[in-house]
Design a protein around this motif. Sequence first.
Motif, mmCIF file in Angstrom:
data_model
loop_
_atom_site.group_PDB
_atom_site.id
_atom_site.type_symbol
_atom_site.label_atom_id
_atom_site.label_comp_id
_atom_site.label_asym_id
_atom_site.label_seq_id
_atom_site.Cartn_x
_atom_site.Cartn_y
_atom_site.Cartn_z
ATOM 1 N N UNK A 7 -10.704 -29.887 24.787
ATOM 2 C CA UNK A 7 -10.371 -30.680 23.596
ATOM 3 C C UNK A 7 -8.863 -30.955 23.517
ATOM 4 N N UNK A 8 -8.107 -30.372 24.422
ATOM 5 C CA UNK A 8 -6.691 -30.665 24.496
ATOM 6 C C UNK A 8 -5.859 -30.025 23.397
ATOM 7 N N UNK A 9 -6.490 -29.228 22.547
ATOM 8 C CA UNK A 9 -5.786 -28.702 21.379
ATOM 9 C C UNK A 9 -5.285 -27.282 21.571
ATOM 10 N N UNK A 10 -5.975 -26.537 22.393
ATOM 11 C CA UNK A 10 -5.689 -25.108 22.456
ATOM 12 C C UNK A 10 -5.169 -24.682 23.825
ATOM 13 N N UNK A 11 -4.161 -23.897 23.777
ATOM 14 C CA UNK A 11 -3.620 -23.323 24.991
ATOM 15 C C UNK A 11 -4.629 -22.333 25.583
ATOM 16 N N UNK A 12 -4.772 -22.364 26.886
ATOM 17 C CA UNK A 12 -5.632 -21.385 27.553
ATOM 18 C C UNK A 12 -4.872 -20.072 27.681
ATOM 19 N N UNK A 13 -5.419 -19.032 27.077
ATOM 20 C CA UNK A 13 -4.771 -17.720 27.136
ATOM 21 C C UNK A 13 -5.021 -17.058 28.488
ATOM 22 N N UNK A 14 -6.274 -17.250 28.954
ATOM 23 C CA UNK A 14 -6.661 -16.558 30.180
ATOM 24 C C UNK A 14 -7.915 -17.208 30.734
ATOM 25 N N UNK A 15 -8.019 -17.230 32.058
ATOM 26 C CA UNK A 15 -9.266 -17.672 32.674
ATOM 27 C C UNK A 15 -9.500 -16.858 33.940
ATOM 28 N N UNK A 16 -10.749 -16.748 34.329
ATOM 29 C CA UNK A 16 -11.063 -16.008 35.538
ATOM 30 C C UNK A 16 -12.520 -15.611 35.608
ATOM 31 N N UNK A 17 -12.868 -14.978 36.714
ATOM 32 C CA UNK A 17 -14.258 -14.610 36.982
ATOM 33 C C UNK A 17 -14.563 -13.194 36.502
ATOM 34 N N UNK A 18 -15.718 -13.039 35.871
ATOM 35 C CA UNK A 18 -16.231 -11.715 35.505
ATOM 36 C C UNK A 18 -17.745 -11.727 35.684
ATOM 37 N N UNK A 19 -18.311 -10.555 35.824
ATOM 38 C CA UNK A 19 -19.770 -10.437 35.778
ATOM 39 C C UNK A 19 -20.170 -10.349 34.312
ATOM 40 N N UNK A 20 -21.245 -11.034 33.972
ATOM 41 C CA UNK A 20 -21.627 -11.157 32.564
ATOM 42 C C UNK A 20 -23.125 -11.017 32.404
ATOM 43 N N UNK A 21 -23.535 -10.343 31.339
ATOM 44 C CA UNK A 21 -24.927 -10.433 30.905
ATOM 45 C C UNK A 21 -24.962 -10.438 29.380
ATOM 46 N N UNK A 22 -25.795 -11.288 28.848
ATOM 47 C CA UNK A 22 -26.043 -11.261 27.406
ATOM 48 C C UNK A 22 -27.056 -10.154 27.159
#
Length: 126
Positions: A7-22
């Motif tokens: 959306x161009x509004x928010x700075x990305x604090x962090x990005x990266x790969x993780x293993x995930x399960x809901x």
Amino acid sequence: SSSHSPDGLHRVEKSGQLNKTKIAEGGRKLRKCWASSWLVLAGNSLMFYKDPKGAAAWTPSSSRPESSVDLRGARIDWARDLSSKRNVIHFRTVTGNEYLLQSDSETVSQEWYQAIKGVIRRLVTT
Ligand code: I3P
């Protein structure tokens, strides 16, 4: 970093790969289904993208998240008895959606824990 979310509004604090399960949806327990995911922390959201499999880093305009959660009122702690895996983060939204986030790297898990916790804290006071 000065990159931005779609959306161009928010700075990305962090990005990266993780293993995930809901593990819960609206307070209802779900069967675990661990999978690799690409996470982007920006604004008041934690967004989950299809894992780019290391081929290319995520770029803001490249894709839409598969799902996104609101961090306002969310809770984070270390999962103790919820998994046999190590370095597992237990993340809960105010709506009762729960996730486990994991890396074999303690450093990677610690960095995500601190980053998510920082945003949650900041949102309490804004
Ligand atoms: C689950 C799978 C998960 C495991 C989970 C198992 O079995 O092996 O990896 O969680 O344990 O039930 P299935 O593949 O048949 O769904 P962890 O790796 O986090 O320990 P759990 O039922 O004790 O949570």
